[in-house]
Design an enzyme around this catalytic site. Structure first.
Site, short mmCIF file in Angstrom:
data_model
loop_
_atom_site.label_atom_id
_atom_site.label_comp_id
_atom_site.label_asym_id
_atom_site.label_seq_id
_atom_site.Cartn_x
_atom_site.Cartn_y
_atom_site.Cartn_z
CG ASP A 139 7.87 0.75 -0.27
OD1 ASP A 139 7.20 1.32 0.62
OD2 ASP A 139 8.46 1.38 -1.17
CE LYS A 154 2.09 11.73 -2.73
NZ LYS A 154 2.59 10.35 -2.62
CG HIS A 191 4.61 5.13 -0.63
ND1 HIS A 191 5.81 5.67 -1.01
CD2 HIS A 191 4.88 3.88 -0.22
CE1 HIS A 191 6.78 4.77 -0.81
NE2 HIS A 191 6.24 3.68 -0.33
CE1 TYR A 246 7.36 11.41 -3.96
CE2 TYR A 246 9.43 12.44 -3.31
CZ TYR A 246 8.72 11.34 -3.76
OH TYR A 246 9.38 10.17 -4.02
#
Length: 180
Positions: A166, A72, A62, A132
């Site tokens: 996905d 990130k 992703h 995250y």
């Protein structure tokens, strides 16, 4: 406070915090504003979230497209995963290359993933809790990914549990990268 190590992908960093362990378990500091500023890491995050995945779940690969692309920070807070990062920056000497990281909650290892890289992981333990932090707000119009099995990553799994989303991503070879 943090041991920061370069990876094979320029700008992607392994961050190893100090782990304090005793008979009760472990205590790990995952953020310190002054230390992060000194290392040139982001200190302002727009969103923070977590996922819980069962064994054999594969999430990824992703990323967010410009203008909502983001930096990130990820870590495995419970369990263990095989984490993968793929360089999607066209001008990078490692364009299309991947790096693998074994993340365990007992070690507290974090990854800093710069803009222009795809991220995913495969759950090795019975369950895994992934944390995250990202520097931009999620925008569904900029949400994107590449197919998990198209970047040459040796996941060591034949049939992972994947989301419908996905499974529909384009292969890396068919992806036209907007990242410079």
């Amino acid at each position: 406070m943090f041991d920061v190590r370069e990876t094979s992908l320029k700008g992607c960093l392994r961050i190893l915090p100090r782990v304090r362990a005793d008979e009760r378990g472990v205590f790990i500091k995952t953020f310190h504003i002054e230390a992060f500023q000194k290392l040139g890491l982001p200190t302002s995050f727009a969103e923070e979230y977590f996922s819980v995945s069962q064994k054999n779940v594969l999430r990824g690969l992703h990323f967010q497209m410009p203008p909502m692309d983001h930096e990130k920070m990820v870590c495995c807070a419970q369990g263990e995963v095989m984490d993968a990062v793929v360089d999607l920056r066209r001008s990078s000497p490692t364009y299309g290359a991947y790096a693998l990281f074994h993340l365990k909650s007992s070690e507290g290892t974090m990854l800093y993933i710069p803009k222009g890289m795809a991220h995913g992981f495969y759950t090795l333990s019975d369950t895994a809790l992934m944390l995250y932090q990202v520097t931009s707000v999620y925008d569904p119009d900029c949400d994107a990914g590449i197919r998990w099995d198209s970047a040459g990553i040796p996941w060591e799994v034949g049939a992972p549990i994947l989301s419908a989303r996905d499974q529909k991503f384009a292969a890396l070879a068919d992806f036209v990268s907007p990242f410079v």
